[in-house]
Scaffold this motif. Structure first.
Motif, PDB file in Angstrom:
ATOM      1  N   GLU A  81       0.839  -1.188   0.000  1.00 51.28           N
ATOM      2  CA  GLU A  81       0.000   0.000   0.000  1.00 51.28           C
ATOM      3  C   GLU A  81       0.880   1.246   0.000  1.00 51.28           C
ATOM      4  O   GLU A  81       1.841   1.335   0.753  1.00 51.28           O
ATOM      5  N   GLY A  82       0.570   2.197  -0.845  1.00 47.40           N
ATOM      6  CA  GLY A  82       1.392   3.392  -0.949  1.00 47.40           C
ATOM      7  C   GLY A  82       0.643   4.653  -0.534  1.00 47.40           C
ATOM      8  O   GLY A  82      -0.586   4.726  -0.650  1.00 47.40           O
ATOM      9  N   ARG A  83       1.375   5.614  -0.047  1.00 48.07           N
ATOM     10  CA  ARG A  83       0.782   6.909   0.285  1.00 48.07           C
ATOM     11  C   ARG A  83       1.803   7.999  -0.006  1.00 48.07           C
ATOM     12  O   ARG A  83       2.999   7.798   0.151  1.00 48.07           O
ATOM     13  N   LEU A  84       1.310   9.121  -0.435  1.00 47.21           N
ATOM     14  CA  LEU A  84       2.180  10.259  -0.742  1.00 47.21           C
ATOM     15  C   LEU A  84       2.436  11.047   0.534  1.00 47.21           C
ATOM     16  O   LEU A  84       1.527  11.327   1.296  1.00 47.21           O
ATOM     17  N   THR A  85       3.674  11.384   0.784  1.00 45.50           N
ATOM     18  CA  THR A  85       4.010  12.114   2.002  1.00 45.50           C
ATOM     19  C   THR A  85       5.233  12.985   1.777  1.00 45.50           C
ATOM     20  O   THR A  85       5.900  12.886   0.739  1.00 45.50           O
ATOM     21  N   HIS A  86       5.501  13.835   2.732  1.00 45.67           N
ATOM     22  CA  HIS A  86       6.704  14.660   2.709  1.00 45.67           C
ATOM     23  C   HIS A  86       7.599  14.239   3.869  1.00 45.67           C
ATOM     24  O   HIS A  86       7.143  14.112   5.008  1.00 45.67           O
ATOM     25  N   GLU A  87       8.850  13.997   3.588  1.00 45.28           N
ATOM     26  CA  GLU A  87       9.819  13.599   4.600  1.00 45.28           C
ATOM     27  C   GLU A  87      10.958  14.605   4.627  1.00 45.28           C
ATOM     28  O   GLU A  87      11.267  15.236   3.607  1.00 45.28           O
ATOM     29  N   LYS A  88      11.564  14.733   5.788  1.00 45.65           N
ATOM     30  CA  LYS A  88      12.708  15.633   5.915  1.00 45.65           C
ATOM     31  C   LYS A  88      13.845  15.127   5.032  1.00 45.65           C
ATOM     32  O   LYS A  88      14.191  13.963   5.061  1.00 45.65           O
ATOM     33  N   LYS A  89      14.389  16.034   4.261  1.00 49.17           N
ATOM     34  CA  LYS A  89      15.428  15.659   3.306  1.00 49.17           C
ATOM     35  C   LYS A  89      16.759  15.466   4.038  1.00 49.17           C
ATOM     36  O   LYS A  89      17.161  16.309   4.839  1.00 49.17           O
ATOM     37  N   PRO A  90      17.474  14.350   3.779  1.00 49.16           N
ATOM     38  CA  PRO A  90      18.798  14.175   4.384  1.00 49.16           C
ATOM     39  C   PRO A  90      19.792  15.172   3.815  1.00 49.16           C
ATOM     40  O   PRO A  90      19.579  15.743   2.746  1.00 49.16           O
ATOM     41  N   GLU A  91      20.881  15.365   4.532  1.00 41.42           N
ATOM     42  CA  GLU A  91      21.887  16.337   4.100  1.00 41.42           C
ATOM     43  C   GLU A  91      22.851  15.757   3.072  1.00 41.42           C
ATOM     44  O   GLU A  91      23.271  16.447   2.147  1.00 41.42           O
ATOM     45  N   MET A  92      23.227  14.486   3.267  1.00 45.61           N
ATOM     46  CA  MET A  92      24.275  13.870   2.451  1.00 45.61           C
ATOM     47  C   MET A  92      23.784  12.563   1.838  1.00 45.61           C
ATOM     48  O   MET A  92      22.806  11.969   2.298  1.00 45.61           O
ATOM     49  N   ILE A  93      24.520  12.094   0.840  1.00 47.39           N
ATOM     50  CA  ILE A  93      24.203  10.810   0.223  1.00 47.39           C
ATOM     51  C   ILE A  93      25.455  10.241  -0.438  1.00 47.39           C
ATOM     52  O   ILE A  93      26.281  10.989  -0.974  1.00 47.39           O
ATOM     53  N   ILE A  94      25.616   8.937  -0.356  1.00 44.24           N
ATOM     54  CA  ILE A  94      26.622   8.226  -1.153  1.00 44.24           C
ATOM     55  C   ILE A  94      25.855   7.489  -2.240  1.00 44.24           C
ATOM     56  O   ILE A  94      25.092   6.568  -1.937  1.00 44.24           O
ATOM     57  N   PRO A  95      25.996   7.862  -3.495  1.00 41.98           N
ATOM     58  CA  PRO A  95      25.218   7.225  -4.565  1.00 41.98           C
ATOM     59  C   PRO A  95      25.642   5.763  -4.780  1.00 41.98           C
ATOM     60  O   PRO A  95      26.746   5.356  -4.419  1.00 41.98           O
ATOM     61  N   PHE A  96      24.731   4.986  -5.350  1.00 41.88           N
ATOM     62  CA  PHE A  96      25.053   3.618  -5.740  1.00 41.88           C
ATOM     63  C   PHE A  96      26.172   3.634  -6.765  1.00 41.88           C
ATOM     64  O   PHE A  96      26.145   4.392  -7.731  1.00 41.88           O
ATOM     65  N   LYS A  97      27.167   2.776  -6.560  1.00 40.95           N
ATOM     66  CA  LYS A  97      28.231   2.583  -7.543  1.00 40.95           C
ATOM     67  C   LYS A  97      28.199   1.173  -8.119  1.00 40.95           C
ATOM     68  O   LYS A  97      28.673   0.930  -9.226  1.00 40.95           O
ATOM     69  N   LEU A  98      27.664   0.239  -7.338  1.00 47.26           N
ATOM     70  CA  LEU A  98      27.609  -1.156  -7.739  1.00 47.26           C
ATOM     71  C   LEU A  98      26.289  -1.427  -8.446  1.00 47.26           C
ATOM     72  O   LEU A  98      25.211  -1.177  -7.881  1.00 47.26           O
ATOM     73  N   THR A  99      26.334  -1.933  -9.662  1.00 46.88           N
ATOM     74  CA  THR A  99      25.119  -2.274 -10.398  1.00 46.88           C
ATOM     75  C   THR A  99      24.508  -3.549  -9.823  1.00 46.88           C
ATOM     76  O   THR A  99      25.152  -4.283  -9.071  1.00 46.88           O
ATOM     77  N   LYS A 100      23.261  -3.841 -10.184  1.00 52.59           N
ATOM     78  CA  LYS A 100      22.607  -5.043  -9.685  1.00 52.59           C
ATOM     79  C   LYS A 100      23.346  -6.295 -10.146  1.00 52.59           C
ATOM     80  O   LYS A 100      23.479  -7.258  -9.378  1.00 52.59           O
ATOM     81  N   GLU A 101      23.827  -6.308 -11.373  1.00 53.05           N
ATOM     82  CA  GLU A 101      24.558  -7.471 -11.868  1.00 53.05           C
ATOM     83  C   GLU A 101      25.848  -7.694 -11.073  1.00 53.05           C
ATOM     84  O   GLU A 101      26.198  -8.817 -10.727  1.00 53.05           O
TER      85      GLU A 101
END
Length: 557
Positions: A81-101
């Motif tokens: 079940e999904g619902r639309l909401t607003h969440e506090k945005k984090p300050e930092m992120i480390i993006p994905f580097k490893l692909t699913k394969e």
């Protein structure tokens, strides 16, 4: 939903190219491009879709509108079940580097060494079971400055005397620790997050929702102060190790113990940043237990709960036993006495291992090593305590708290634990002393006359006494488990050792009696071993997560 500005199609962040990519028209965008949905605008929150599992209440969030095919936490394939909401945005992120394969390849390498893993588990890993989830983390930046003092000493010989000089080592510290991180999700077990660590914070970037495109995210529910003391202690530990191994003080003899030196290291938390780190996540469910496989989405480091297939393990053990039996027959004669002593040794080792596993199971079931979950429990207990003022069983009038059946059951279990544990141990001690007193003459006689049967009996008696204490201890742990088990597996081991002891002291003239009793004792050991493997699978697979803030599931806090 994030849309491609060229064709309106859905976009996703591509780990291989580190660009946001449209699978429809092939367009690529810089995640921070001002023209790409104004993602770089300074704002404190973001619009996401939160999917809630009907089965366990687990939540995962996404910038996409399409529901996940299954719940990553419990493995449920029911529609979320999904619902639309607003969440506090984090300050930092480390993006994905490893692909699913690449993720599946890293986990397949790990499975090659898992010879006894269930076939269904391996099939799940080969299927499209991994889901990319950004896990919330708290990142701490700390400094250590100021004067440092360590009491030291050195000794030298002068004639017949050893002279010890005591002095103070002083220095000035100016240390900085940046990027010390701990997960901020109570549903993400600390032992898993520790095993896939560390993340390289050199790749950390300022957050933009563009990185979430095509991935999911867990929602932070652990406060920033929960791991603050742990982070500070880690910084102090690292500084102490530097002082002992690499600093100018390294060659000196410290008079102060480790904890005293660490207390003098003044550590200040300068900043606490909210961040998201990439994790490939897979769940494998069996009844009410679930095994997790996780792969660090940046480094490829693997951590996995690895259950064991009991049929595979027994088949391997049988083949190994036949081979070892053949080898022993070539070099020594397997007499009844040697056979029974061998079984006693195996049985005792099994009882010790079993008791140790029970401790680990209880620790995992009670989340003793998970600060995030412990914090969640404490907050829930505090809320309950406040709500229970004026609690009644009649109804929830005027907002009063109604005690649930789960509350009553827990109180009854605590009362039983307090009243029953001492009786089990006391009874075991009495039985042990009665047996020891009964065979006291045989024990004394065996000390003066070397007799194989008596020595075998004494070995069996000692093993039985130790196993009896272990059985009482593990029985206490079994009654505290949530698996519904009633009897500890070491009970069969104790019976096996008792058979060996009695037969050895009775000293029957017919060898076949020894072999029959050995077979019976070995059967007890095998039953105990099977129970041990079941217990191992119990600890290798975690309780089905129940998030009581949502519909579904029962409260286990």
């Amino acid at each position: 939903m994030t849309q491609c500005p060229n064709c309106g199609g859905g976009v996703r962040f591509d780990a291989a190219t580190q660009f946001v990519k449209c699978d429809y028209c092939g367009s690529q965008f810089d995640p921070y491009d001002q023209n790409f949905g104004n993602m770089a605008e300074a704002q404190s929150d973001m619009e996401i879709t939160v999917f809630t599992c009907r089965n366990c209440g687990g939540e995962i969030a996404s910038t996409q509108e399409t529901a996940a095919a299954f719940c990553s936490y419990c493995g449920s394939s029911t529609l979320l079940e999904g619902r639309l909401t607003h969440e506090k945005k984090p300050e930092m992120i480390i993006p994905f580097k490893l692909t699913k394969e690449a993720c599946k390849e890293a986990f397949s390498d790990r499975l090659k060494r898992a010879y006894f893993a269930p076939t269904a588990y391996k099939k799940t890993a080969k299927a499209d079971g991994f889901r990319g989830i950004y896990m919330p983390y708290w990142v701490y930046d700390m400094t250590q400055t100021g004067r440092m003092l360590v009491k030291s000493s050195s000794s030298h010989r002068r004639g017949d005397y050893i002279i010890t000089d005591h002095y103070d080592l002083t220095g000035y510290m100016d240390n900085e620790y940046a990027g010390v991180s701990y997960d901020a999700s109570s549903s993400f077990a600390d032992d898993i997050s520790e095993h896939i660590a560390p993340f390289n914070v050199k790749d950390i970037k300022y957050f933009t929702p563009s990185y979430l495109a095509g991935f999911y995210a867990d929602i932070a529910d652990v406060g920033a102060d929960v791991y603050k003391d742990t982070a500070v202690d880690l910084a102090k530990e690292s500084t102490y190790n530097y002082l002992r191994k690499n600093s100018p003080m390294a060659g000196e003899s410290f008079e102060d113990d480790k904890e005293t030196v660490k207390k003098r290291i003044k550590t200040k938390v300068e900043a606490k940043h909210s961040a998201m780190f990439p994790v490939w996540f897979m769940s494998y469910r069996t009844k009410d237990r679930v095994a997790y496989a996780t792969v660090n989405g940046q480094t490829g480091r693997v951590a996995a709960d690895m259950p064991v297939s009991v049929p595979k393990y027994l088949a391997f053990s049988l083949v190994l036993a036949v081979i070892l039996f053949g080898i022993f027959q070539l070099f020594l004669t397997l007499t009844p006495d040697i056979l029974m002593v061998s079984i006693a040794v195996v049985a005792l080792i099994g009882a010790i291992v079993y008791n140790s596993e029970m401790k680990k199971i209880l620790a995992k079931e009670n989340y003793e090593d998970d600060l995030g979950m412990q914090d969640l429990f404490e907050r829930k207990k505090k809320a309950r305590a406040e709500a229970q003022e004026g609690a009644s069983f009649d109804g929830a009038e005027n907002g009063t708290y109604v005690l649930t059946e789960n509350d009553i059951k827990k109180n009854d279990q605590k009362a039983k634990k307090k009243s029953g544990s001492g009786g089990a141990i006391g009874g075991t001690v009495i039985v042990v002393f009665i047996i020891a007193f009964t065979f006291m003459d045989d024990i004394i006689g065996a000390a003066s006359v070397v007799n194989a049967d008596r020595i075998c009996g004494i070995a069996g008696l000692i093993s039985f006494i130790i196993c009896a204490f272990l059985t009482a201890s593990s029985q206490k742990k079994v009654t505290q488990m949530k698996a519904g088990k009633k009897i500890t597996g070491t009970l069969w081991t104790a019976i096996a050792l008792l058979i060996i002891t009695v037969v050895s002291f009775l000293d029957p003239p017919e060898d076949y009696i020894y072999y029959l009793c050995s077979m019976a004792a070995m059967a007890g050991v095998v039953v105990s071993t099977i129970d041990l493997m079941s217990s191992y699978n119990y600890i290798a697979m975690r309780p089905l997560p129940q998030f009581d803030t949502h519909k579904g599931g029962d409260d286990r806090a």
